[in-house]
Design a protein around this motif. Structure first.
Motif, PDB file in Angstrom:
ATOM      1  N   ALA A  92       0.691  -1.116   0.152  1.00 43.74           N
ATOM      2  CA  ALA A  92       0.234  -0.278  -0.117  1.00 43.74           C
ATOM      3  C   ALA A  92       0.986   1.117   0.198  1.00 43.74           C
ATOM      4  CB  ALA A  92      -1.080   0.164   1.069  1.00 43.74           C
ATOM      5  N   ARG A  93       0.077   2.417  -0.622  1.00 42.57           N
ATOM      6  CA  ARG A  93       1.803   3.586  -0.709  1.00 42.57           C
ATOM      7  C   ARG A  93       1.553   4.252   0.484  1.00 42.57           C
ATOM      8  NH1 ARG A  93       3.369   4.846  -5.225  1.00 42.57           N
ATOM      9  NH2 ARG A  93       3.269   7.161  -5.065  1.00 42.57           N
ATOM     10  N   PRO A  94       2.178   5.171   1.262  1.00 46.59           N
ATOM     11  CA  PRO A  94       1.748   5.662   2.441  1.00 46.59           C
ATOM     12  C   PRO A  94       0.914   7.090   1.937  1.00 46.59           C
ATOM     13  CG  PRO A  94       4.401   6.034   1.537  1.00 46.59           C
ATOM     14  CD  PRO A  94       3.189   4.914   0.693  1.00 46.59           C
ATOM     15  N   GLU A  95       0.523   7.051   1.455  1.00 48.58           N
ATOM     16  CA  GLU A  95      -0.797   8.050   1.334  1.00 48.58           C
ATOM     17  C   GLU A  95      -1.629   7.264   1.746  1.00 48.58           C
ATOM     18  OE1 GLU A  95       1.059   7.390  -1.024  1.00 48.58           O
ATOM     19  OE2 GLU A  95       2.203   9.579  -1.811  1.00 48.58           O
ATOM     20  N   VAL A  96      -2.068   6.369   1.742  1.00 47.68           N
ATOM     21  CA  VAL A  96      -3.251   5.744   2.637  1.00 47.68           C
ATOM     22  C   VAL A  96      -3.550   5.275   3.749  1.00 47.68           C
ATOM     23  CG1 VAL A  96      -4.542   3.507   2.348  1.00 47.68           C
ATOM     24  CG2 VAL A  96      -3.005   3.615   0.416  1.00 47.68           C
ATOM     25  N   ALA A  97      -2.348   5.335   4.343  1.00 45.21           N
ATOM     26  CA  ALA A  97      -2.276   5.440   5.779  1.00 45.21           C
ATOM     27  C   ALA A  97      -2.877   6.645   6.347  1.00 45.21           C
ATOM     28  CB  ALA A  97      -0.882   4.745   6.335  1.00 45.21           C
ATOM     29  N   MET A  98      -1.714   7.685   5.735  1.00 48.33           N
ATOM     30  CA  MET A  98      -1.926   9.464   5.956  1.00 48.33           C
ATOM     31  C   MET A  98      -3.357   9.291   5.923  1.00 48.33           C
ATOM     32  SD  MET A  98       1.672  10.723   4.723  1.00 48.33           S
ATOM     33  CE  MET A  98       1.989  10.097   3.306  1.00 48.33           C
ATOM     34  N   LEU A  99      -4.230   9.294   4.686  1.00 50.46           N
ATOM     35  CA  LEU A  99      -5.335   9.339   4.454  1.00 50.46           C
ATOM     36  C   LEU A  99      -6.257   8.818   5.276  1.00 50.46           C
ATOM     37  CD1 LEU A  99      -7.488  10.331   2.311  1.00 50.46           C
ATOM     38  CD2 LEU A  99      -7.646   8.485   1.781  1.00 50.46           C
ATOM     39  N   SER A 100      -6.074   7.428   6.529  1.00 49.73           N
ATOM     40  CA  SER A 100      -7.014   6.771   6.633  1.00 49.73           C
ATOM     41  C   SER A 100      -6.586   7.764   7.731  1.00 49.73           C
ATOM     42  CB  SER A 100      -6.250   5.930   7.195  1.00 49.73           C
ATOM     43  OG  SER A 100      -7.256   4.800   8.189  1.00 49.73           O
ATOM     44  N   ASP A 101      -5.473   8.571   8.580  1.00 52.85           N
ATOM     45  CA  ASP A 101      -4.778   9.476   9.379  1.00 52.85           C
ATOM     46  C   ASP A 101      -5.939  10.705   9.701  1.00 52.85           C
ATOM     47  OD1 ASP A 101      -4.274   9.385  12.576  1.00 52.85           O
ATOM     48  OD2 ASP A 101      -2.380  10.762  11.333  1.00 52.85           O
ATOM     49  N   ALA A 102      -5.528  11.212   8.489  1.00 57.16           N
ATOM     50  CA  ALA A 102      -6.590  12.343   8.170  1.00 57.16           C
ATOM     51  C   ALA A 102      -7.813  12.495   8.452  1.00 57.16           C
ATOM     52  CB  ALA A 102      -5.635  13.746   7.039  1.00 57.16           C
ATOM     53  N   MET A 103      -8.654  11.446   7.774  1.00 60.22           N
ATOM     54  CA  MET A 103      -9.984  11.179   8.417  1.00 60.22           C
ATOM     55  C   MET A 103     -10.681  10.763   9.672  1.00 60.22           C
ATOM     56  SD  MET A 103     -10.864   9.928   4.471  1.00 60.22           S
ATOM     57  CE  MET A 103     -13.018   9.454   4.378  1.00 60.22           C
ATOM     58  N   ARG A 104      -9.466   9.779  10.017  1.00 64.44           N
ATOM     59  CA  ARG A 104     -10.129   9.734  11.401  1.00 64.44           C
ATOM     60  C   ARG A 104      -9.912  11.053  13.000  1.00 64.44           C
ATOM     61  NH1 ARG A 104      -5.753   6.657  12.520  1.00 64.44           N
ATOM     62  NH2 ARG A 104      -6.487   5.438  11.368  1.00 64.44           N
ATOM     63  N   GLN A 105      -9.159  11.815  12.634  1.00 67.89           N
ATOM     64  CA  GLN A 105      -8.866  12.797  13.047  1.00 67.89           C
ATOM     65  C   GLN A 105      -9.862  14.374  12.895  1.00 67.89           C
ATOM     66  OE1 GLN A 105      -4.493  14.041  12.882  1.00 67.89           O
ATOM     67  NE2 GLN A 105      -4.023  12.506  13.875  1.00 67.89           N
ATOM     68  N   ALA A 106     -10.002  14.005  11.060  1.00 72.47           N
ATOM     69  CA  ALA A 106     -10.925  15.154  10.868  1.00 72.47           C
ATOM     70  C   ALA A 106     -12.291  14.979  11.608  1.00 72.47           C
ATOM     71  CB  ALA A 106     -11.443  15.488   9.425  1.00 72.47           C
ATOM     72  N   GLN A 107     -12.837  13.208  11.185  1.00 73.87           N
ATOM     73  CA  GLN A 107     -13.806  12.506  11.901  1.00 73.87           C
ATOM     74  C   GLN A 107     -13.788  13.290  13.592  1.00 73.87           C
ATOM     75  OE1 GLN A 107     -14.464   8.658  11.792  1.00 73.87           O
ATOM     76  NE2 GLN A 107     -16.140   8.795  12.592  1.00 73.87           N
ATOM     77  N   SER A 108     -13.000  12.770  14.442  1.00 72.93           N
ATOM     78  CA  SER A 108     -12.886  13.403  15.617  1.00 72.93           C
ATOM     79  C   SER A 108     -13.028  15.063  15.883  1.00 72.93           C
ATOM     80  CB  SER A 108     -11.369  12.945  16.482  1.00 72.93           C
ATOM     81  OG  SER A 108     -11.228  13.419  17.648  1.00 72.93           O
ATOM     82  N   LEU A 109     -12.444  15.877  14.946  1.00 73.94           N
ATOM     83  CA  LEU A 109     -12.873  17.463  15.122  1.00 73.94           C
ATOM     84  C   LEU A 109     -14.242  17.564  15.520  1.00 73.94           C
ATOM     85  CD1 LEU A 109      -9.432  18.171  13.678  1.00 73.94           C
ATOM     86  CD2 LEU A 109     -10.130  18.448  16.533  1.00 73.94           C
ATOM     87  N   LEU A 110     -14.447  16.822  13.985  1.00 71.47           N
ATOM     88  CA  LEU A 110     -16.233  17.482  13.965  1.00 71.47           C
ATOM     89  C   LEU A 110     -17.217  16.893  14.984  1.00 71.47           C
ATOM     90  CD1 LEU A 110     -16.947  15.734  10.270  1.00 71.47           C
ATOM     91  CD2 LEU A 110     -17.209  18.113  10.736  1.00 71.47           C
ATOM     92  N   GLY A 111     -16.453  15.934  15.500  1.00 76.71           N
ATOM     93  CA  GLY A 111     -17.646  15.396  16.312  1.00 76.71           C
ATOM     94  C   GLY A 111     -17.381  16.493  17.882  1.00 76.71           C
ATOM     95  N   GLU A 112     -16.061  16.868  18.037  1.00 78.02           N
ATOM     96  CA  GLU A 112     -15.411  17.979  19.076  1.00 78.02           C
ATOM     97  C   GLU A 112     -16.279  19.472  18.653  1.00 78.02           C
ATOM     98  OE1 GLU A 112     -11.352  17.861  19.261  1.00 78.02           O
ATOM     99  OE2 GLU A 112     -11.411  16.009  20.094  1.00 78.02           O
ATOM    100  N   LEU A 113     -16.645  19.438  17.882  1.00 80.33           N
ATOM    101  CA  LEU A 113     -17.298  21.016  17.244  1.00 80.33           C
ATOM    102  C   LEU A 113     -18.286  20.522  17.141  1.00 80.33           C
ATOM    103  CD1 LEU A 113     -14.181  22.043  14.810  1.00 80.33           C
ATOM    104  CD2 LEU A 113     -14.958  23.120  17.129  1.00 80.33           C
ATOM    105  N   MET A 114     -19.500  19.403  16.923  1.00 82.41           N
ATOM    106  CA  MET A 114     -20.334  19.306  17.180  1.00 82.41           C
ATOM    107  C   MET A 114     -21.182  19.247  16.372  1.00 82.41           C
ATOM    108  SD  MET A 114     -21.749  19.935  21.178  1.00 82.41           S
ATOM    109  CE  MET A 114     -23.173  18.494  21.486  1.00 82.41           C
TER     110      MET A 114
END
Length: 137
Positions: A92-114
């Motif tokens: 897998a390209r390194p960008e796959v893991a970076m994308l997954s991490d960015a999506m996970r953190q964005a989802q968490s931030l969306l939840g924190e901002l409600m």
């Protein structure tokens, strides 16, 4: 059954701050657009506060990274061939893991901002489950 009180039916909201949300200068043009969109949503919901600016900036940066990683993966694919002693292996390209991490953190931030659907239901005024036939149990 308990006492039915109005203050227990909806989630408490923070009073709007005095002053606008100011976009940090270090954000790129695309991240500034994301920042503006998120700030407008919070202002529309009357939940904006100047102290949220850095938190919204983090979310805007993550959304920008998601777009960038997706663009790379769409142009070059999700995998690459790596040479080994016996031939090659597909990884897998390194960008796959970076994308997954960015999506996970964005989802968490969306939840924190409600700003996700589950949080929106908590913020809805008067949101209360409808009476059902098993409420007496």
């Amino acid at each position: 059954m308990g006492t039915d009180r109005k203050d227990r039916q909806t989630a408490a909201t923070i009073a709007p701050g005095e002053g606008p949300l100011i976009c940090p200068l270090h954000l790129s043009d695309l991240a500034q657009l994301h920042f503006g969109t998120i700030a407008a949503i919070l202002e529309q919901q009357k939940r904006s506060h100047p102290s949220y600016a850095e938190h919204i900036a983090l979310l805007a940066q993550r959304l920008e990274q998601i777009q960038r990683y997706q663009a790379v993966l769409e142009s070059v694919g999700d995998t690459y061939e790596a040479a080994t002693k016996t031939g090659f292996i597909i990884r897998a390209r390194p960008e796959v893991a970076m994308l997954s991490d960015a999506m996970r953190q964005a989802q968490s931030l969306l939840g924190e901002l409600m700003l996700n659907p589950a949080s929106a239901m908590k913020l809805a005024e008067g949101h209360k489950p409808q009476a059902g036939e098993f409420d007496d149990f």
